[in-house]
Design a protein around this motif. Structure first.
Motif, PDB file in Angstrom:
ATOM      1  N   LEU A   1       0.856  -1.179   0.000  1.00  0.00           N
ATOM      2  CA  LEU A   1       0.000   0.000   0.000  1.00  0.00           C
ATOM      3  C   LEU A   1       0.897   1.236   0.000  1.00  0.00           C
ATOM      4  N   HIS A   2       0.450   2.314  -0.642  1.00  0.00           N
ATOM      5  CA  HIS A   2       1.246   3.534  -0.794  1.00  0.00           C
ATOM      6  C   HIS A   2       0.579   4.700  -0.078  1.00  0.00           C
ATOM      7  N   LEU A   3       1.408   5.529   0.561  1.00  0.00           N
ATOM      8  CA  LEU A   3       0.892   6.713   1.250  1.00  0.00           C
ATOM      9  C   LEU A   3       1.941   7.820   1.205  1.00  0.00           C
ATOM     10  N   ASN A   4       1.829   8.725   0.239  1.00  0.00           N
ATOM     11  CA  ASN A   4       2.744   9.883   0.148  1.00  0.00           C
ATOM     12  C   ASN A   4       4.210   9.487   0.277  1.00  0.00           C
ATOM     13  N   GLY A   5       4.628   8.459  -0.461  1.00  0.00           N
ATOM     14  CA  GLY A   5       6.019   8.034  -0.443  1.00  0.00           C
ATOM     15  C   GLY A   5       6.330   6.936   0.551  1.00  0.00           C
ATOM     16  N   ILE A   6       5.446   6.682   1.515  1.00  0.00           N
ATOM     17  CA  ILE A   6       5.605   5.573   2.452  1.00  0.00           C
ATOM     18  C   ILE A   6       5.006   4.320   1.823  1.00  0.00           C
ATOM     19  N   THR A   7       5.649   3.185   2.027  1.00  0.00           N
ATOM     20  CA  THR A   7       5.057   1.920   1.608  1.00  0.00           C
ATOM     21  C   THR A   7       4.774   1.072   2.843  1.00  0.00           C
ATOM     22  N   ILE A   8       3.638   0.385   2.819  1.00  0.00           N
ATOM     23  CA  ILE A   8       3.235  -0.516   3.902  1.00  0.00           C
ATOM     24  C   ILE A   8       3.019  -1.882   3.275  1.00  0.00           C
TER      25      ILE A   8
ATOM     26  N   PHE B   1      20.590 -14.090   4.286  1.00  0.00           N
ATOM     27  CA  PHE B   1      20.651 -12.848   3.526  1.00  0.00           C
ATOM     28  C   PHE B   1      21.796 -11.972   4.011  1.00  0.00           C
ATOM     29  N   GLU B   2      22.305 -11.171   3.088  1.00  0.00           N
ATOM     30  CA  GLU B   2      23.278 -10.116   3.378  1.00  0.00           C
ATOM     31  C   GLU B   2      22.835  -8.881   2.611  1.00  0.00           C
ATOM     32  N   VAL B   3      22.753  -7.758   3.287  1.00  0.00           N
ATOM     33  CA  VAL B   3      22.344  -6.503   2.663  1.00  0.00           C
ATOM     34  C   VAL B   3      23.414  -5.459   2.946  1.00  0.00           C
ATOM     35  N   ASP B   4      24.041  -4.959   1.906  1.00  0.00           N
ATOM     36  CA  ASP B   4      25.102  -3.966   2.094  1.00  0.00           C
ATOM     37  C   ASP B   4      24.552  -2.616   2.532  1.00  0.00           C
ATOM     38  N   VAL B   5      23.483  -2.155   1.893  1.00  0.00           N
ATOM     39  CA  VAL B   5      22.921  -0.832   2.200  1.00  0.00           C
ATOM     40  C   VAL B   5      21.397  -0.890   2.084  1.00  0.00           C
ATOM     41  N   ALA B   6      20.697  -0.521   3.154  1.00  0.00           N
ATOM     42  CA  ALA B   6      19.251  -0.314   3.119  1.00  0.00           C
ATOM     43  C   ALA B   6      19.022   1.187   3.225  1.00  0.00           C
ATOM     44  N   THR B   7      18.445   1.790   2.204  1.00  0.00           N
ATOM     45  CA  THR B   7      18.420   3.252   2.119  1.00  0.00           C
ATOM     46  C   THR B   7      17.318   3.901   2.943  1.00  0.00           C
ATOM     47  N   THR B   8      16.303   3.134   3.358  1.00  0.00           N
ATOM     48  CA  THR B   8      15.186   3.701   4.103  1.00  0.00           C
ATOM     49  C   THR B   8      15.148   3.148   5.523  1.00  0.00           C
ATOM     50  N   LEU B   9      14.301   3.746   6.360  1.00  0.00           N
ATOM     51  CA  LEU B   9      14.008   3.171   7.666  1.00  0.00           C
ATOM     52  C   LEU B   9      12.930   2.115   7.458  1.00  0.00           C
ATOM     53  N   GLY B  10      13.254   0.880   7.771  1.00  0.00           N
ATOM     54  CA  GLY B  10      12.290  -0.204   7.669  1.00  0.00           C
ATOM     55  C   GLY B  10      11.816  -0.603   9.055  1.00  0.00           C
ATOM     56  N   MET B  11      10.550  -0.340   9.361  1.00  0.00           N
ATOM     57  CA  MET B  11       9.960  -0.710  10.645  1.00  0.00           C
ATOM     58  C   MET B  11       9.111  -1.950  10.427  1.00  0.00           C
TER      59      MET B  11
ATOM     60  N   ASN C   1      10.333 -19.019   7.728  1.00  0.00           N
ATOM     61  CA  ASN C   1       8.887 -18.847   7.532  1.00  0.00           C
ATOM     62  C   ASN C   1       8.427 -17.452   7.974  1.00  0.00           C
ATOM     63  N   LEU C   2       9.096 -16.442   7.473  1.00  0.00           N
ATOM     64  CA  LEU C   2       8.887 -15.083   7.962  1.00  0.00           C
ATOM     65  C   LEU C   2       7.595 -14.482   7.425  1.00  0.00           C
ATOM     66  N   SER C   3       6.845 -13.892   8.330  1.00  0.00           N
ATOM     67  CA  SER C   3       5.645 -13.134   7.994  1.00  0.00           C
ATOM     68  C   SER C   3       5.728 -11.813   8.740  1.00  0.00           C
ATOM     69  N   VAL C   4       5.791 -10.697   8.014  1.00  0.00           N
ATOM     70  CA  VAL C   4       5.961  -9.398   8.654  1.00  0.00           C
ATOM     71  C   VAL C   4       5.061  -8.356   8.007  1.00  0.00           C
ATOM     72  N   ARG C   5       4.769  -7.319   8.773  1.00  0.00           N
ATOM     73  CA  ARG C   5       4.103  -6.114   8.289  1.00  0.00           C
ATOM     74  C   ARG C   5       5.143  -5.012   8.369  1.00  0.00           C
ATOM     75  N   ALA C   6       5.613  -4.545   7.215  1.00  0.00           N
ATOM     76  CA  ALA C   6       6.758  -3.639   7.165  1.00  0.00           C
ATOM     77  C   ALA C   6       6.356  -2.275   6.628  1.00  0.00           C
ATOM     78  N   VAL C   7       6.854  -1.230   7.290  1.00  0.00           N
ATOM     79  CA  VAL C   7       6.628   0.151   6.860  1.00  0.00           C
ATOM     80  C   VAL C   7       7.986   0.736   6.501  1.00  0.00           C
ATOM     81  N   ASN C   8       8.107   1.267   5.288  1.00  0.00           N
ATOM     82  CA  ASN C   8       9.370   1.799   4.798  1.00  0.00           C
ATOM     83  C   ASN C   8       9.248   3.307   4.593  1.00  0.00           C
ATOM     84  N   ILE C   9      10.123   4.060   5.268  1.00  0.00           N
ATOM     85  CA  ILE C   9      10.028   5.517   5.304  1.00  0.00           C
ATOM     86  C   ILE C   9      11.379   6.117   4.930  1.00  0.00           C
ATOM     87  N   SER C  10      11.378   7.097   4.061  1.00  0.00           N
ATOM     88  CA  SER C  10      12.626   7.756   3.686  1.00  0.00           C
ATOM     89  C   SER C  10      13.106   8.660   4.818  1.00  0.00           C
ATOM     90  N   VAL C  11      14.417   8.875   4.878  1.00  0.00           N
ATOM     91  CA  VAL C  11      14.981   9.769   5.890  1.00  0.00           C
ATOM     92  C   VAL C  11      14.500  11.199   5.657  1.00  0.00           C
TER      93      VAL C  11
END
Length: 352
Positions: free
Chosen positions: A52-59, A70-80, A121-131
């Protein structure tokens, strides 16, 4: 080879196959330099994401019935993330561990940082917000050098965790009915979600309230003096009244200012500073230098080794004695953390 499908203007994302799942995850979460391996798949594992999208935020509601590394070198947003099923163990760079099970609210790392680990078996509700969005809502002027930092990656206050989960559910319910009818509604939901994110994990930004409209606002220079006093006296007994006298304001104002800016009390902030010093002493210890857990704890304000050990375990999810043994074996702290984290992961009943 696998496949990926995008439906309803990227409202639903599906992917199967190791390479396609890895590519899809990297694409939708803007993870630069990510590497993902599927160690076990239940049938034909299918990654499912409702976005879902909300003014640049994704849910996102994400579900992956598999065991992954997994290995992630850089995650550019705040992932809650709010874990609704499964388990995940990861370590952010430079070395903050996260163990997330059902009901946990957490972030894998700070924005523009990396992390690595495993999930089952991961199940998450994730909110991604730009700095940039966080800075705007927190009232940080453009160009001001005030970086956003998380002081903890896991919410330890059940009331805030529950409030955040309900807030996200509320926004999802509205957005599933269609886009907000007015810009005012969209902006209100956008600001409410970001201010909620800033309240659930201790961080270096204030809540989304204009500073000058808040009764009892404590300015940045006063806060700088308070932090300077705590740094200077970090190894000494300090009371709230001592800090209040040193900076020239009331203890109540200090309590409010620290809660508003960092999400914790002044004394809790001091305890976190002391724990970081203790952690540094443990990871830099050398064989034969006489360092013990009891000595390190006492040096930084814990009179009882058992209390220090319990606090250290809550903060770093490993025992201080394990950290010290690893340091004296010249094992890098990151390698030790991942080994310890994964041993805990498998000890919960998951077979290799």
């Amino acid at each position: 080879m696998g496949r990926a499908e995008l439906e309803s203007n990227v409202d639903t994302i599906k992917a199967t196959g190791q390479s396609m799942i890895a590519a899809t995850l990297e694409s939708i979460y803007e993870m630069n330099g990510s590497r993902i391996w599927l160690d076990r798949v239940d049938g034909e594992a299918e990654l499912r994401v409702e976005r879902l999208h909300l003014n640049g935020i994704t849910i996102d509601d994400l579900y992956l019935p598999a065991r992954i590394r997994f290995e992630v070198d850089v995650a550019t947003t705040l992932g809650m993330a709010w874990t609704t099923g499964g388990v995940m163990d990861c370590i952010s760079v430079p070395g903050k561990p996260v163990h997330a099970t059902m009901g946990s609210v957490w972030a894998p790392c700070e924005p523009n940082s990396g992390y690595y680990g495993r999930a089952e078996n991961l199940s998450v509700r994730a909110v991604n917000i730009s700095v940039a969005a966080i800075r705007a809502v927190a009232g940080i002027p453009e160009g001001e050098s005030n970086p956003f930092r998380l002081l903890s990656l896991v919410s330890e206050q059940s009331n805030l965790t529950f409030a955040w989960a309900r807030r996200v559910q509320y926004v999802q319910t509205i957005l599933r009915g269609g886009p907000p009818r007015t810009d005012l509604v969209a902006d209100t939901l956008h600001r409410d979600l970001i201010s909620g994110a800033l309240s659930v994990l201790p961080n270096t930004y204030a809540h989304a309230i204009p500073h000058r409209e808040v009764h009892g606002y404590v300015g940045s220079r006063t806060m700088d003096r308070a932090l300077g006093y705590l740094r200077e006296h970090v190894a000494e007994p300090v009371r709230l009244s001592d800090l209040a006298v040193a900076v020239g304001i009331s203890g109540r104002s200090l309590q409010y200012a620290f809660a508003r800016r960092y999400g914790v009390s002044p004394m809790t902030y001091l305890s976190m500073m002391r724990m970081e010093h203790a952690h540094s002493d443990l990871v830099t210890a050398q064989a034969g230098d006489g360092t013990t857990v009891a000595l390190v704890g006492a040096r930084w304000g814990w009179s009882k080794p058992s209390h220090f050990a319990a606090a250290y375990l809550r903060r770093y999810h490993v025992r201080p004695s394990e950290t010290l043994r690893a340091a004296k074996r010249n094992l890098t702290y990151q390698d030790f953390l991942l080994d310890s984290s994964l041993r805990n992961f498998y000890n919960m009943g998951f077979e290799r």
